[in-house]
Design a protein around this motif. Structure first.
Motif, PDB file in Angstrom:
ATOM      1  N   PHE A 101       0.833  -1.201   0.000  1.00 27.38           N
ATOM      2  CA  PHE A 101       0.000   0.000   0.000  1.00 27.38           C
ATOM      3  C   PHE A 101       0.863   1.244   0.000  1.00 27.38           C
ATOM      4  CE2 PHE A 101       0.567  -1.378   4.395  1.00 27.38           C
ATOM      5  CZ  PHE A 101       0.906  -0.211   5.071  1.00 27.38           C
ATOM      6  N   LEU A 102       0.230   2.379  -0.277  1.00 22.91           N
ATOM      7  CA  LEU A 102       0.898   3.678  -0.263  1.00 22.91           C
ATOM      8  C   LEU A 102       0.497   4.422   1.001  1.00 22.91           C
ATOM      9  CD1 LEU A 102       0.355   4.684  -3.999  1.00 22.91           C
ATOM     10  CD2 LEU A 102       2.442   3.778  -2.951  1.00 22.91           C
ATOM     11  N   LEU A 103       1.488   5.016   1.658  1.00 26.82           N
ATOM     12  CA  LEU A 103       1.285   5.696   2.939  1.00 26.82           C
ATOM     13  C   LEU A 103       1.718   7.153   2.841  1.00 26.82           C
ATOM     14  CD1 LEU A 103       0.755   5.663   6.050  1.00 26.82           C
ATOM     15  CD2 LEU A 103       3.142   4.913   6.304  1.00 26.82           C
ATOM     16  N   ALA A 104       0.898   8.041   3.398  1.00 24.81           N
ATOM     17  CA  ALA A 104       1.245   9.450   3.552  1.00 24.81           C
ATOM     18  C   ALA A 104       0.554   9.926   4.826  1.00 24.81           C
ATOM     19  CB  ALA A 104       0.823  10.261   2.326  1.00 24.81           C
ATOM     20  N   GLY A 105       0.388  11.242   4.974  1.00 25.42           N
ATOM     21  CA  GLY A 105      -0.259  11.756   6.171  1.00 25.42           C
ATOM     22  C   GLY A 105      -0.994  13.045   5.885  1.00 25.42           C
ATOM     23  N   ASN A 106      -2.058  13.286   6.633  1.00 23.99           N
ATOM     24  CA  ASN A 106      -2.815  14.533   6.491  1.00 23.99           C
ATOM     25  C   ASN A 106      -1.926  15.699   6.919  1.00 23.99           C
ATOM     26  OD1 ASN A 106      -4.557  16.743   6.811  1.00 23.99           O
ATOM     27  ND2 ASN A 106      -6.276  15.433   7.402  1.00 23.99           N
ATOM     28  N   VAL A 115       0.700   7.769  12.630  1.00 22.19           N
ATOM     29  CA  VAL A 115       0.911   6.350  12.918  1.00 22.19           C
ATOM     30  C   VAL A 115      -0.329   5.555  12.528  1.00 22.19           C
ATOM     31  CG1 VAL A 115       1.418   4.652  14.714  1.00 22.19           C
ATOM     32  CG2 VAL A 115       2.447   6.925  14.822  1.00 22.19           C
ATOM     33  N   MET A 116      -0.104   4.370  11.967  1.00 22.17           N
ATOM     34  CA  MET A 116      -1.207   3.477  11.631  1.00 22.17           C
ATOM     35  C   MET A 116      -0.796   2.033  11.836  1.00 22.17           C
ATOM     36  SD  MET A 116      -1.195   3.165   7.479  1.00 22.17           S
ATOM     37  CE  MET A 116      -1.936   1.542   7.598  1.00 22.17           C
ATOM     38  N   SER A 128       3.168   1.331  11.145  1.00 19.53           N
ATOM     39  CA  SER A 128       3.851   2.167  10.154  1.00 19.53           C
ATOM     40  C   SER A 128       3.674   3.626  10.540  1.00 19.53           C
ATOM     41  CB  SER A 128       3.272   1.931   8.758  1.00 19.53           C
ATOM     42  OG  SER A 128       3.330   0.575   8.387  1.00 19.53           O
ATOM     43  N   SER A 129       4.677   4.442  10.198  1.00 18.93           N
ATOM     44  CA  SER A 129       4.594   5.865  10.526  1.00 18.93           C
ATOM     45  C   SER A 129       5.036   6.708   9.331  1.00 18.93           C
ATOM     46  CB  SER A 129       5.458   6.198  11.741  1.00 18.93           C
ATOM     47  OG  SER A 129       6.827   5.921  11.481  1.00 18.93           O
ATOM     48  N   PHE A 130       4.551   7.953   9.314  1.00 20.65           N
ATOM     49  CA  PHE A 130       4.872   8.870   8.220  1.00 20.65           C
ATOM     50  C   PHE A 130       5.036  10.272   8.788  1.00 20.65           C
ATOM     51  CE2 PHE A 130       3.901  11.865   4.849  1.00 20.65           C
ATOM     52  CZ  PHE A 130       4.610  11.354   3.774  1.00 20.65           C
TER      53      PHE A 130
END
Length: 213
Positions: A101-106, A115-116, A128-130
């Motif tokens: 998957f692709l991860l980013a953050g608001n 963190v998710m 996972s963290s971003f």
């Protein structure tokens, strides 16, 4: 014999068939229409995104509010508060699967590090963290992440959950689930090799019979 061998080898190359309840809509492109604000807040139990159920408090189903990781839609795992999404799909017991998957953050608010959690039923979660320090709505800086699990049943529930206790959570897009290797591919390979072995055994027997003729 050459034709039979080629036919057996061709079976190995056949594509695998899709499961009846396959994983779907990993890019979140199929779902309810998104309003003029550029996102919809969906609460616990919502099935407005095809294939997915909202968990926790709520999520934001994001359209043109920010740059998607792929396509035109993505997810903020925190809506009003920390939420999540889950999907149940067919699996084969004992087979390893890769979730990509692709991860980013608001980028609209803190904390700086989002963190998710990713977890498949019967397996341990992956955190996972971003960091949003260099990201903006127009350049979200999406990064690829991989999570692996071993199926313990003929169906598996995959869940993504916000670990950020604000309305500005981790962003998610481009989810895919792939068996390692694909079970149908292995089945075709074993069948193909078995057919080749049978041909060779028959060939040796025929050769021996001719030698005594």
């Amino acid at each position: 014999m050459r034709k039979i061998l080629l036919g057996a080898l061709a079976l190995v190359a056949l594509p695998s068939s899709a499961n009846a309840a396959a994983f779907v809509n990993g890019g979140f492109e199929s779902g309810v229409a998104i309003g003029s604000t550029g996102f919809n807040t969906l609460t616990n139990g919502s099935t407005a995104i095809t294939g997915w159920t909202v968990t926790g408090d709520s999520i934001d189903y994001v359209g043109n509010y920010w740059q998607a990781g792929e396509g035109s839609r993505s997810i903020d795992l925190s809506g009003v508060g920390p939420g999540g999404i889950m999907q149940t799909f067919d699996t084969i017991v004992g087979v390893t699967y890769n979730v990509r998957f692709l991860l980013a953050g608001n980028p609209d608010g803190g904390p700086t590090t989002k963190v998710m959690s990713t977890v498949a039923s019967g397996n341990l979660p992956q955190i996972s963290s971003f960091n949003i320090a260099n990201s903006t709505r127009s350049d979200m800086k999406w990064v690829p992440v991989t999570y692996s699990f071993v199926a313990g049943a003929d169906t598996t529930t995959l869940a993504f959950t916000s670990g950020t206790q604000t309305a500005f959570g981790a962003a998610l897009d481009g989810v895919s689930v792939t068996a390692v290797p694909e079970p149908a591919t292995w089945a075709m390979m074993l069948f193909g090799f078995g057919a080749i072995g049978g041909v060779l055994r028959r060939s040796r027997k025929t050769g021996s019979a001719r030698a005594y003729a």
